[in-house]
Write a protein that holds these residues in place. Sequence first.
Motif, mmCIF file in Angstrom:
data_model
loop_
_atom_site.group_PDB
_atom_site.id
_atom_site.type_symbol
_atom_site.label_atom_id
_atom_site.label_comp_id
_atom_site.label_asym_id
_atom_site.label_seq_id
_atom_site.Cartn_x
_atom_site.Cartn_y
_atom_site.Cartn_z
ATOM 1 N N ASP A 7 0.834 -1.191 0.000
ATOM 2 C CA ASP A 7 0.000 0.000 0.000
ATOM 3 C C ASP A 7 0.876 1.251 0.000
ATOM 4 O O ASP A 7 0.424 2.338 0.290
ATOM 5 N N LEU A 8 2.150 1.063 -0.353
ATOM 6 C CA LEU A 8 3.050 2.199 -0.435
ATOM 7 C C LEU A 8 2.705 3.038 -1.661
ATOM 8 O O LEU A 8 2.257 2.503 -2.679
ATOM 9 N N ALA A 15 14.017 4.420 -4.520
ATOM 10 C CA ALA A 15 13.319 4.471 -3.232
ATOM 11 C C ALA A 15 12.506 3.194 -3.009
ATOM 12 O O ALA A 15 12.516 2.632 -1.906
ATOM 13 N N ARG A 16 11.818 2.724 -4.040
ATOM 14 C CA ARG A 16 11.055 1.472 -3.915
ATOM 15 C C ARG A 16 11.986 0.312 -3.595
ATOM 16 O O ARG A 16 11.686 -0.538 -2.753
ATOM 17 N N LEU A 27 2.520 0.870 4.645
ATOM 18 C CA LEU A 27 2.660 2.113 5.388
ATOM 19 C C LEU A 27 2.687 1.875 6.896
ATOM 20 O O LEU A 27 3.432 2.530 7.614
ATOM 21 N N GLU A 28 1.895 0.927 7.363
ATOM 22 C CA GLU A 28 1.852 0.665 8.800
ATOM 23 C C GLU A 28 3.232 0.267 9.331
ATOM 24 O O GLU A 28 3.593 0.620 10.447
ATOM 25 N N GLN A 29 4.003 -0.445 8.526
ATOM 26 C CA GLN A 29 5.358 -0.815 8.942
ATOM 27 C C GLN A 29 6.227 0.426 9.132
ATOM 28 O O GLN A 29 7.045 0.483 10.043
ATOM 29 N N ASN A 54 3.388 12.331 3.402
ATOM 30 C CA ASN A 54 2.026 12.674 2.985
ATOM 31 C C ASN A 54 1.124 11.441 2.971
ATOM 32 O O ASN A 54 -0.029 11.516 3.403
ATOM 33 N N ALA A 55 1.635 10.319 2.481
ATOM 34 C CA ALA A 55 0.846 9.088 2.437
ATOM 35 C C ALA A 55 0.515 8.606 3.848
ATOM 36 O O ALA A 55 -0.614 8.184 4.120
ATOM 37 N N LEU A 56 1.484 8.679 4.744
ATOM 38 C CA LEU A 56 1.232 8.289 6.137
ATOM 39 C C LEU A 56 0.147 9.179 6.740
ATOM 40 O O LEU A 56 -0.789 8.687 7.376
#
Length: 66
Positions: A7-8, A15-16, A27-29, A54-56
């Motif tokens: 879900d990144l 970066a990936r 993202l939770e990680q 921003n995604a977080l």
Amino acid sequence: METGETDLPKLAVPARRALAGAGYTHLEQLSQVAESEVLALHGMGPNAMTVLRNALKEHGLSFRDR
């Protein structure tokens, strides 16, 4: 590149690759680690960090406080 579920947000290939290499696929990680730890990964830069922050935030998450 990566075939697993993630879900990144969309990031540049370096970066990936850095996140995948460190085992981060969700993202939770990232909310469990300090921003400085992620930034220290080879391939992570200021633009990728802004996208991740921003995604977080959009998901009610943030990097862990030091």
